[in-house]
Design a protein around this motif. Structure first.
Motif, PDB file in Angstrom:
ATOM      1  N   SER A 284       0.847  -1.198   0.000  1.00 26.88           N
ATOM      2  CA  SER A 284       0.000   0.000   0.000  1.00 26.88           C
ATOM      3  C   SER A 284       0.875   1.237   0.000  1.00 26.88           C
ATOM      4  N   ALA A 285       1.210   1.718  -1.179  1.00 26.33           N
ATOM      5  CA  ALA A 285       2.049   2.909  -1.270  1.00 26.33           C
ATOM      6  C   ALA A 285       1.305   4.146  -0.817  1.00 26.33           C
ATOM      7  N   THR A 286       0.011   4.159  -1.040  1.00 30.48           N
ATOM      8  CA  THR A 286      -0.828   5.275  -0.607  1.00 30.48           C
ATOM      9  C   THR A 286      -1.938   4.742   0.277  1.00 30.48           C
ATOM     10  N   VAL A 287      -2.556   5.627   1.031  1.00 31.75           N
ATOM     11  CA  VAL A 287      -3.644   5.222   1.910  1.00 31.75           C
ATOM     12  C   VAL A 287      -4.872   4.919   1.071  1.00 31.75           C
ATOM     13  N   PRO A 288      -5.396   3.701   1.122  1.00 34.78           N
ATOM     14  CA  PRO A 288      -6.558   3.358   0.305  1.00 34.78           C
ATOM     15  C   PRO A 288      -7.810   4.069   0.787  1.00 34.78           C
ATOM     16  N   GLU A 289      -8.792   4.114  -0.111  1.00 35.16           N
ATOM     17  CA  GLU A 289     -10.045   4.791   0.244  1.00 35.16           C
ATOM     18  C   GLU A 289     -10.780   4.061   1.353  1.00 35.16           C
ATOM     19  N   HIS A 290     -10.686   2.736   1.379  1.00 36.43           N
ATOM     20  CA  HIS A 290     -11.339   1.946   2.428  1.00 36.43           C
ATOM     21  C   HIS A 290     -10.288   1.039   3.079  1.00 36.43           C
ATOM     22  N   PRO A 291      -9.516   1.579   4.005  1.00 40.22           N
ATOM     23  CA  PRO A 291      -8.417   0.807   4.596  1.00 40.22           C
ATOM     24  C   PRO A 291      -8.877  -0.434   5.339  1.00 40.22           C
ATOM     25  N   GLU A 292     -10.131  -0.441   5.819  1.00 37.03           N
ATOM     26  CA  GLU A 292     -10.607  -1.602   6.578  1.00 37.03           C
ATOM     27  C   GLU A 292     -10.682  -2.854   5.725  1.00 37.03           C
ATOM     28  N   VAL A 293     -10.786  -2.673   4.385  1.00 38.44           N
ATOM     29  CA  VAL A 293     -10.887  -3.829   3.490  1.00 38.44           C
ATOM     30  C   VAL A 293      -9.608  -4.660   3.526  1.00 38.44           C
ATOM     31  N   GLY A 294      -8.475  -4.006   3.686  1.00 35.72           N
ATOM     32  CA  GLY A 294      -7.202  -4.714   3.713  1.00 35.72           C
ATOM     33  C   GLY A 294      -6.705  -5.015   5.104  1.00 35.72           C
ATOM     34  N   SER A 295      -7.535  -4.830   6.106  1.00 39.89           N
ATOM     35  CA  SER A 295      -7.098  -5.040   7.482  1.00 39.89           C
ATOM     36  C   SER A 295      -7.022  -6.524   7.825  1.00 39.89           C
ATOM     37  N   TRP A 296      -6.282  -6.828   8.873  1.00 44.80           N
ATOM     38  CA  TRP A 296      -6.186  -8.200   9.375  1.00 44.80           C
ATOM     39  C   TRP A 296      -7.559  -8.716   9.797  1.00 44.80           C
ATOM     40  N   GLU A 297      -8.335  -7.841  10.435  1.00 43.92           N
ATOM     41  CA  GLU A 297      -9.669  -8.229  10.881  1.00 43.92           C
ATOM     42  C   GLU A 297     -10.554  -8.639   9.699  1.00 43.92           C
ATOM     43  N   HIS A 298     -10.516  -7.832   8.644  1.00 44.28           N
ATOM     44  CA  HIS A 298     -11.325  -8.145   7.458  1.00 44.28           C
ATOM     45  C   HIS A 298     -10.829  -9.429   6.802  1.00 44.28           C
ATOM     46  N   PHE A 299      -9.515  -9.616   6.769  1.00 39.55           N
ATOM     47  CA  PHE A 299      -8.951 -10.818   6.185  1.00 39.55           C
ATOM     48  C   PHE A 299      -9.443 -12.071   6.927  1.00 39.55           C
ATOM     49  N   CYS A 300      -9.379 -12.036   8.248  1.00 35.71           N
ATOM     50  CA  CYS A 300      -9.836 -13.178   9.049  1.00 35.71           C
ATOM     51  C   CYS A 300     -11.323 -13.454   8.818  1.00 35.71           C
ATOM     52  N   GLN A 301     -12.112 -12.396   8.795  1.00 39.50           N
ATOM     53  CA  GLN A 301     -13.560 -12.566   8.619  1.00 39.50           C
ATOM     54  C   GLN A 301     -13.913 -13.082   7.223  1.00 39.50           C
ATOM     55  N   SER A 302     -13.057 -12.781   6.245  1.00 43.33           N
ATOM     56  CA  SER A 302     -13.334 -13.228   4.883  1.00 43.33           C
ATOM     57  C   SER A 302     -12.885 -14.671   4.642  1.00 43.33           C
ATOM     58  N   LYS A 303     -11.973 -15.178   5.479  1.00 37.06           N
ATOM     59  CA  LYS A 303     -11.418 -16.514   5.259  1.00 37.06           C
ATOM     60  C   LYS A 303     -11.953 -17.563   6.228  1.00 37.06           C
ATOM     61  N   LEU A 304     -12.538 -17.127   7.331  1.00 37.97           N
ATOM     62  CA  LEU A 304     -12.946 -18.057   8.378  1.00 37.97           C
ATOM     63  C   LEU A 304     -14.431 -17.934   8.685  1.00 37.97           C
ATOM     64  N   SER A 305     -14.958 -18.930   9.352  1.00 35.47           N
ATOM     65  CA  SER A 305     -16.334 -18.837   9.828  1.00 35.47           C
ATOM     66  C   SER A 305     -16.407 -17.752  10.898  1.00 35.47           C
ATOM     67  N   PRO A 306     -17.589 -17.206  11.165  1.00 35.41           N
ATOM     68  CA  PRO A 306     -17.702 -16.138  12.167  1.00 35.41           C
ATOM     69  C   PRO A 306     -17.123 -16.523  13.528  1.00 35.41           C
ATOM     70  N   LEU A 307     -17.384 -17.739  13.986  1.00 37.31           N
ATOM     71  CA  LEU A 307     -16.879 -18.152  15.296  1.00 37.31           C
ATOM     72  C   LEU A 307     -15.355 -18.286  15.288  1.00 37.31           C
ATOM     73  N   SER A 308     -14.818 -18.867  14.218  1.00 36.58           N
ATOM     74  CA  SER A 308     -13.365 -19.022  14.124  1.00 36.58           C
ATOM     75  C   SER A 308     -12.675 -17.667  14.000  1.00 36.58           C
ATOM     76  N   ALA A 309     -13.252 -16.773  13.205  1.00 32.25           N
ATOM     77  CA  ALA A 309     -12.679 -15.434  13.051  1.00 32.25           C
ATOM     78  C   ALA A 309     -12.671 -14.703  14.386  1.00 32.25           C
ATOM     79  N   GLN A 310     -13.748 -14.856  15.139  1.00 31.38           N
ATOM     80  CA  GLN A 310     -13.831 -14.203  16.444  1.00 31.38           C
ATOM     81  C   GLN A 310     -12.749 -14.739  17.382  1.00 31.38           C
TER      82      GLN A 310
END
Length: 329
Positions: A284-310
């Motif tokens: 990320s050379a520049t600050v993205p418009e929606h930084p939460e999309v690339g966050s660790w939290e978003h990554f976990c929620q996109s790859k795991l079930s809700p309980l596992s992500a939590q």
């Protein structure tokens, strides 16, 4: 994983579940090295008695020895005087019915691995199955020496043992999970040597099936090996292997029965979070418009079930200083 390895794993012999004092090995003559656990002295009442020295009767199934067993550490092993003779007698010695001869042959395998690994290279395919046979031996002296031999084999031959790794791995996991402390500790050191000297890209697929084994102690030991091996991939290696695959493995271990598995999973997740955040910050050379999309939290929620992500986020969102992780490599 081979069918033989699975069969070994699911049928642990009763002799491996006995207490420490029921099968401790001994030599009839002392060896050089550090003193370790000692003499097999329990007598089988149903076995015949034999005469020793003309005035003693002892159980025929017990090796009588005044000297205690001594295991030779790798750094204390001496070189061989006659390599050709040793190589000629190696396989018969490993397959001998005389346990003292087996131990001597195992120590010669270790010497060859340390001092003349090229000379034994072409024999590995025949040597390793006989080491596995000794790992299954109920006599502690043979078993522990075979474990120490395994560690030296990993150190010397690295990825060259991968094709023969399954039967070695299953036995080391079993031995590291049993109640005999000195055998267990030796097996754990051998597993550490394996994760150090066998490349993670080759080792991780071998370990992964054991993470789901029905024996919780096997799962725990495999989890610890897996967690130690992943950081050795390095940042680029982890990205190539797939953080999404690794996070699924780690998340599945967070709810395991034994604390060793859960702790290994937590350690691995912190490693993966560090790698993910480092690689994301570089991309990320520049600050993205929606930084939460690339966050660790978003990554976990996109790859795991809700309980596992939590559960994963509960571990990785703590304010723990993560020093010495793979990010520093």
């Amino acid at each position: 994983m081979s069918s033989n390895a699975l069969r070994d794993l699911n049928s642990v012999p009763a002799s491996e579940r006995k207490n420490d004092d029921s099968s401790k090995g001994c030599f009839t003559k002392p060896c050089n090295g550090n003193l370790n656990e000692n003499v097999e002295e329990k007598h089988n009442k149903n076995s015949p008695l034999i005469n020793v020295n003309g005035n003693e009767t002892v159980n025929a199934d017990v090796v009588v020895a005044n000297s205690e067993v001594e295991y030779i550490e790798s750094e204390n092993l001496s070189d061989l005087e006659d390599i050709d003779t040793c190589l000629k007698n190696l396989l018969p010695g490993l397959d001998s019915k005389d346990w003292v001869s087996v131990v001597e042959a195992l120590n010669n395998v270790r010497r060859l691995s340390i001092f003349h690994k090229e000379a034994m290279f072409d024999m590995l395919g025949n040597v390793i199955p006989l080491i596995v046979k000794s790992l299954k031996n109920p006599r502690s002296a043979v078993c522990k020496t075979a474990i120490m031999t395994s560690a030296d084999i990993f150190t010397a031959y690295n990825d060259h043992v991968v094709d023969s790794l399954d039967p070695l791995l299953v036995q080391l996991l079993l031995k590291s999970s049993q109640d005999k402390k000195f055998v267990c500790e030796a097996a754990e050191r051998a597993l550490e040597a394996m994760t150090t000297w066998v490349s993670p890209i080759a080792l991780l697929p071998k370990l992964q099936p054991y993470l789901k084994n029905r024996n919780p102690r096997i799962r725990a030991k495999a989890s610890m090996c897996f967690s130690r091996s992943v950081p050795l991939l390095g940042v680029e290696g982890i990205e190539t292997y797939g953080i999404d695959k690794l996070i699924e493995v780690a998340a599945s271990q967070l709810s395991d029965q034994l604390p060793e598995s859960r702790e290994a999973a937590r350690t691995l997740l912190l490693e993966l979070q560090t790698v993910y955040e480092k690689s994301h910050s570089h991309s990320s050379a520049t600050v993205p418009e929606h930084p939460e999309v690339g966050s660790w939290e978003h990554f976990c929620q996109s790859k795991l079930s809700p309980l596992s992500a939590q559960a994963v986020l509960r571990v990785t969102n703590t304010n723990v200083t993560r020093e010495g992780l793979v990010v520093g490599s």
